[in-house]
Design a protein around this motif. Structure first.
Motif, PDB file in Angstrom:
ATOM      1  N   GLY A  34      59.981  47.539  69.308  1.00 20.43           N
ATOM      2  CA  GLY A  34      60.862  48.710  69.924  1.00 20.43           C
ATOM      3  C   GLY A  34      61.735  48.048  71.243  1.00 20.43           C
ATOM      4  N   GLY A  35      61.398  46.913  71.517  1.00 22.79           N
ATOM      5  CA  GLY A  35      62.103  46.318  72.574  1.00 22.79           C
ATOM      6  C   GLY A  35      61.233  46.616  74.003  1.00 22.79           C
ATOM      7  N   HIS A  36      61.693  46.077  75.156  1.00 25.23           N
ATOM      8  CA  HIS A  36      60.849  46.138  76.285  1.00 25.23           C
ATOM      9  C   HIS A  36      60.326  47.780  76.618  1.00 25.23           C
ATOM     10  CE1 HIS A  36      61.426  41.961  77.369  1.00 25.23           C
ATOM     11  NE2 HIS A  36      62.628  42.073  77.221  1.00 25.23           N
ATOM     12  N   GLY A  37      59.229  47.457  77.265  1.00 29.09           N
ATOM     13  CA  GLY A  37      58.585  48.929  77.457  1.00 29.09           C
ATOM     14  C   GLY A  37      57.914  49.614  76.166  1.00 29.09           C
ATOM     15  N   GLY A  80      51.425  46.154  69.487  1.00 28.94           N
ATOM     16  CA  GLY A  80      51.460  45.154  70.764  1.00 28.94           C
ATOM     17  C   GLY A  80      52.596  44.152  70.487  1.00 28.94           C
ATOM     18  N   GLU A  81      53.615  44.233  69.818  1.00 26.59           N
ATOM     19  CA  GLU A  81      54.576  43.184  69.543  1.00 26.59           C
ATOM     20  C   GLU A  81      55.769  43.255  70.124  1.00 26.59           C
ATOM     21  OE1 GLU A  81      54.805  42.312  65.211  1.00 26.59           O
ATOM     22  OE2 GLU A  81      52.683  41.695  65.023  1.00 26.59           O
ATOM     23  N   ALA A  82      55.990  44.511  70.517  1.00 32.39           N
ATOM     24  CA  ALA A  82      57.254  44.975  71.308  1.00 32.39           C
ATOM     25  C   ALA A  82      58.297  44.971  70.220  1.00 32.39           C
ATOM     26  CB  ALA A  82      57.683  44.102  72.426  1.00 32.39           C
ATOM     27  N   LEU A  93      55.338  37.530  68.678  1.00 32.30           N
ATOM     28  CA  LEU A  93      54.301  37.015  68.369  1.00 32.30           C
ATOM     29  C   LEU A  93      53.305  36.795  69.711  1.00 32.30           C
ATOM     30  CD1 LEU A  93      54.575  35.015  64.960  1.00 32.30           C
ATOM     31  CD2 LEU A  93      53.698  37.487  65.486  1.00 32.30           C
ATOM     32  N   LEU A  94      54.132  36.202  70.587  1.00 31.89           N
ATOM     33  CA  LEU A  94      53.675  35.752  71.900  1.00 31.89           C
ATOM     34  C   LEU A  94      53.137  36.840  72.580  1.00 31.89           C
ATOM     35  CD1 LEU A  94      55.738  32.521  72.681  1.00 31.89           C
ATOM     36  CD2 LEU A  94      53.164  32.716  72.405  1.00 31.89           C
ATOM     37  N   VAL A  95      54.095  37.883  72.679  1.00 30.24           N
ATOM     38  CA  VAL A  95      53.888  39.364  73.267  1.00 30.24           C
ATOM     39  C   VAL A  95      52.521  39.896  72.898  1.00 30.24           C
ATOM     40  CG1 VAL A  95      54.656  41.630  73.694  1.00 30.24           C
ATOM     41  CG2 VAL A  95      56.146  39.962  73.727  1.00 30.24           C
ATOM     42  N   LYS A  96      52.299  39.861  71.628  1.00 34.44           N
ATOM     43  CA  LYS A  96      50.958  40.212  70.980  1.00 34.44           C
ATOM     44  C   LYS A  96      49.744  39.425  71.366  1.00 34.44           C
ATOM     45  CE  LYS A  96      48.732  42.002  66.724  1.00 34.44           C
ATOM     46  NZ  LYS A  96      48.769  42.272  65.285  1.00 34.44           N
ATOM     47  N   THR A  97      49.963  38.072  71.401  1.00 32.63           N
ATOM     48  CA  THR A  97      48.865  37.220  71.753  1.00 32.63           C
ATOM     49  C   THR A  97      48.395  37.733  73.405  1.00 32.63           C
ATOM     50  OG1 THR A  97      49.692  35.434  70.579  1.00 32.63           O
ATOM     51  CG2 THR A  97      48.459  34.679  72.270  1.00 32.63           C
ATOM     52  N   ARG A 145      39.254  59.789  79.875  1.00 34.36           N
ATOM     53  CA  ARG A 145      39.950  60.366  78.671  1.00 34.36           C
ATOM     54  C   ARG A 145      40.853  59.247  78.041  1.00 34.36           C
ATOM     55  NH1 ARG A 145      43.234  65.280  80.112  1.00 34.36           N
ATOM     56  NH2 ARG A 145      41.051  65.733  81.146  1.00 34.36           N
ATOM     57  N   HIS A 146      41.551  58.633  78.764  1.00 33.75           N
ATOM     58  CA  HIS A 146      42.692  57.911  77.893  1.00 33.75           C
ATOM     59  C   HIS A 146      42.511  56.682  77.747  1.00 33.75           C
ATOM     60  CE1 HIS A 146      45.263  61.606  77.768  1.00 33.75           C
ATOM     61  NE2 HIS A 146      44.943  61.832  78.976  1.00 33.75           N
ATOM     62  N   VAL A 147      41.648  56.104  78.509  1.00 32.95           N
ATOM     63  CA  VAL A 147      41.516  54.460  78.335  1.00 32.95           C
ATOM     64  C   VAL A 147      40.856  54.100  76.918  1.00 32.95           C
ATOM     65  CG1 VAL A 147      40.253  52.312  79.273  1.00 32.95           C
ATOM     66  CG2 VAL A 147      41.372  53.704  80.818  1.00 32.95           C
ATOM     67  N   PRO A 148      39.972  54.795  76.600  1.00 32.14           N
ATOM     68  CA  PRO A 148      39.443  54.664  75.012  1.00 32.14           C
ATOM     69  C   PRO A 148      40.497  54.683  74.215  1.00 32.14           C
ATOM     70  CG  PRO A 148      37.921  55.988  76.487  1.00 32.14           C
ATOM     71  CD  PRO A 148      39.040  55.933  77.277  1.00 32.14           C
ATOM     72  N   ARG A 149      41.351  55.368  74.466  1.00 29.94           N
ATOM     73  CA  ARG A 149      42.510  55.720  73.483  1.00 29.94           C
ATOM     74  C   ARG A 149      43.608  54.869  73.320  1.00 29.94           C
ATOM     75  NH1 ARG A 149      43.685  62.263  74.632  1.00 29.94           N
ATOM     76  NH2 ARG A 149      41.422  63.104  74.154  1.00 29.94           N
ATOM     77  N   LEU A 150      43.657  53.972  74.190  1.00 29.82           N
ATOM     78  CA  LEU A 150      44.647  52.746  74.254  1.00 29.82           C
ATOM     79  C   LEU A 150      44.582  51.879  73.033  1.00 29.82           C
ATOM     80  CD1 LEU A 150      44.611  51.460  78.071  1.00 29.82           C
ATOM     81  CD2 LEU A 150      46.251  52.661  77.038  1.00 29.82           C
ATOM     82  N   PRO A 151      45.648  51.501  72.335  1.00 28.51           N
ATOM     83  CA  PRO A 151      45.746  50.852  71.081  1.00 28.51           C
ATOM     84  C   PRO A 151      44.812  49.453  71.181  1.00 28.51           C
ATOM     85  CG  PRO A 151      47.814  51.681  71.649  1.00 28.51           C
ATOM     86  CD  PRO A 151      46.990  51.849  72.570  1.00 28.51           C
ATOM     87  N   THR A 152      43.968  49.342  70.398  1.00 30.36           N
ATOM     88  CA  THR A 152      43.013  48.120  70.455  1.00 30.36           C
ATOM     89  C   THR A 152      43.839  46.789  71.032  1.00 30.36           C
ATOM     90  OG1 THR A 152      41.717  49.081  68.649  1.00 30.36           O
ATOM     91  CG2 THR A 152      41.304  46.777  69.144  1.00 30.36           C
ATOM     92  N   VAL A 153      44.874  46.625  70.446  1.00 30.85           N
ATOM     93  CA  VAL A 153      45.591  45.231  70.811  1.00 30.85           C
ATOM     94  C   VAL A 153      45.841  45.097  72.123  1.00 30.85           C
ATOM     95  CG1 VAL A 153      47.846  46.123  70.413  1.00 30.85           C
ATOM     96  CG2 VAL A 153      47.368  43.697  70.164  1.00 30.85           C
TER      97      VAL A 153
END
Length: 480
Positions: free
Chosen positions: A364-367, A360-362, A202-206, A398-406
């Motif tokens: 899947g682990g680091h990375g 954005g909560e990791a 949760l802190l990673v997502k924050t 092209r790709h910055v707008p596609r980054l996940p919102t979080v």
């Protein structure tokens, strides 16, 4: 009843510092500072010179303030209402637990304080009994008494730690059944560790969504709790705790790095590496080395590459997201070294292991942040580093707008780099507009790294101050 302000708190208020300001400057949590101010614990000697300097007092004067803060404990009186010390509910008469704060002349009582390890900057202000093994039968009794207790905040961790420290004299530790699958740490501590692991996500997502300003306090608070758990842990059980501690220490390192405090970032990275080695957690050792490679100055491509390669050697069979992160970092090192072909080959390699995390909560682990679009943004960064801003702009747009919102913080960093690319390609107005957007994101979450990138762009734009977007950007920077 009115609450008395402790002398240490009064000294802080005199110089106009809030608890949050002072705790941040000293690299401790607010709860740790509160315990200092209320006399529950005293800061370790290495912390005291900086504390004295911030309070604008001499070291002898600081010692007097600390003694005065300790006075309620030395006289056996209860701590004032401002204390953060968690006091368990009163136990049945048959319970062997002692009170949360023992009078100084009670030789048979333990001192119920929240002590942290040396790296957390505090030491008990009362003479405490040597740490004993935790009596988890006692903890089970407390758990039965508190069926409604849910571990929903870092403060709840104090309850478990306090009970572990407040065993009555002569109580025997309970050995775990070697045939049992349960941890020797006991059921409540297992729940604490599970809670800490969940809180980390949760802190990673924050951090991803709101930035380091909102995540750092939580990370430092949990590190305090981990330090307390380590004090009463059995030697054979430390590995389970330091494994979690290494995660939090690495997060603290990253947050301080994003806030441009590289000294603190490197200290926490070293702590993460130490705990990872102690726990024999090779993926964590790998990630700590990766983090260290990010903290190397941009003018040292050889060291960046050496640390990334050391990270690869530290662990075999890494999860795909970690492989992607290492490959893109190696690509940046190669770009710094001017090796265009190998840099882009490494980004291609990273794409083979790209993550799919959109939350954005990791989990899947680091990375887990290494999504396909993030990796293409890193390819754009490589083009910018290699001196080809036109290709960088094409990929960024092209790709910055596609980054996940979080991933708001990553978006801010990328926009700052896009602004640099626009300026380098001779488009000052567009560069200023994008830099202003990056500045807003950076300031809203205290990503000083993003703000620093924008300031660098502004420095390049001073000759274009007559342009409205440039003038507005320079004004916003001056106001901030």
């Amino acid at each position: 009843m009115a609450t008395t302000v402790s002398p240490l708190a009064a000294a802080r208020e005199t110089v106009g510092l809030t608890q949050e300001n002072l705790a941040f400057a000293l690299e401790v949590s607010v709860s740790t500072l509160s315990r200092w101010e209320n006399g529950v614990v005293k800061p370790l000697p290495p912390k005291r010179p900086k504390l004295a300097k911030l309070l604008k007092v001499s070291l002898p004067e600081l010692e007097l303030l600390l003694r005065a803060a300790r006075a309620p404990y030395a006289t056996g009186r209860s701590v004032n209402a401002g204390s953060n010390l968690r006091q368990p509910r009163s136990a049945p008469q048959s319970s062997s637990r002692t009170s949360a704060v023992a009078p100084a002349n009670d030789e048979g009582a333990t001192v119920g304080i929240s002590s942290a390890s040396a790296e957390f900057g505090e030491t008990p202000s009362l003479t405490a009994k040597p740490p004993r093994r935790t009596d988890w039968t006692e903890v089970d009794q407390v758990k039965r008494e508190r069926r409604d207790l849910r571990l929903n905040s870092a403060a709840d961790l104090d309850c478990v730690v306090e009970v572990a420290k407040q065993k009555g004299p002569g109580t025997q530790a309970v050995e775990a059944d070697p045939t049992s699958n349960s941890s020797r740490l006991g059921p409540d501590l297992e729940e604490v560790l599970s809670h800490l692991r969940e809180q980390w996500h949760l802190l990673v997502k924050t951090d991803n969504l709101l930035g380091p300003r909102y995540a750092l306090a939580g990370v430092l608070s949990q590190l305090d709790a981990i330090g307390e758990l380590l004090e009463s842990a059995w030697p054979e059980d430390r590995g389970d705790i330091v494994r979690v501690g290494a995660q939090y220490a690495e997060s603290a390192s990253w947050l301080y790095e994003d806030m441009c405090d590289l000294a603190a970032a490197r200290r926490w990275c070293s702590q993460s590496l130490e705990w990872g080695l102690e726990a024999d957690d090779q993926p964590m050792v790998t990630w700590a080395l990766f983090r260290r490679s990010q903290q190397v100055a941009a003018g040292k491509p050889g060291q960046v590459l050496s640390l990334v390669q050391a990270a690869r050697r530290a662990s075999r069979g890494l999860p795909a997201p970690m492989r992607a992160a290492l490959a893109q970092q190696e690509a940046f090192g190669l770009a710094l070294d001017g090796d265009e072909k190998r840099a882009h080959n490494k980004i291609d390699e990273a794409q083979n292991w790209a993550a799919t995390d959109i939350h954005g909560e990791a989990r899947g682990g680091h990375g887990s942040f290494c999504t396909p679009d993030y990796l293409e943004v890193q390819r754009a960064r490589c083009w910018l580093t290699l001196g080809d801003p036109a290709r960088a702009i094409e990929l960024f747009e092209r790709h910055v707008p596609r980054l996940p919102t979080v991933y708001q913080r990553d978006r801010g960093v990328a926009l700052g780099q896009l602004a640099q690319a626009y300026v380098a390609s001779g488009e000052p107005e567009q560069g200023a507009k994008v830099a202003a957007e990056a500045l807003h994101i950076g300031r809203s979450g205290s990503s000083l790294r993003t703000v620093a990138d924008v300031k660098m762009v502004a420095g390049e734009l001073k000759d274009h101050a007559q342009l409205a977007p440039v003038s507005q950007l320079l004004t916003e920077l001056a106001v901030g």
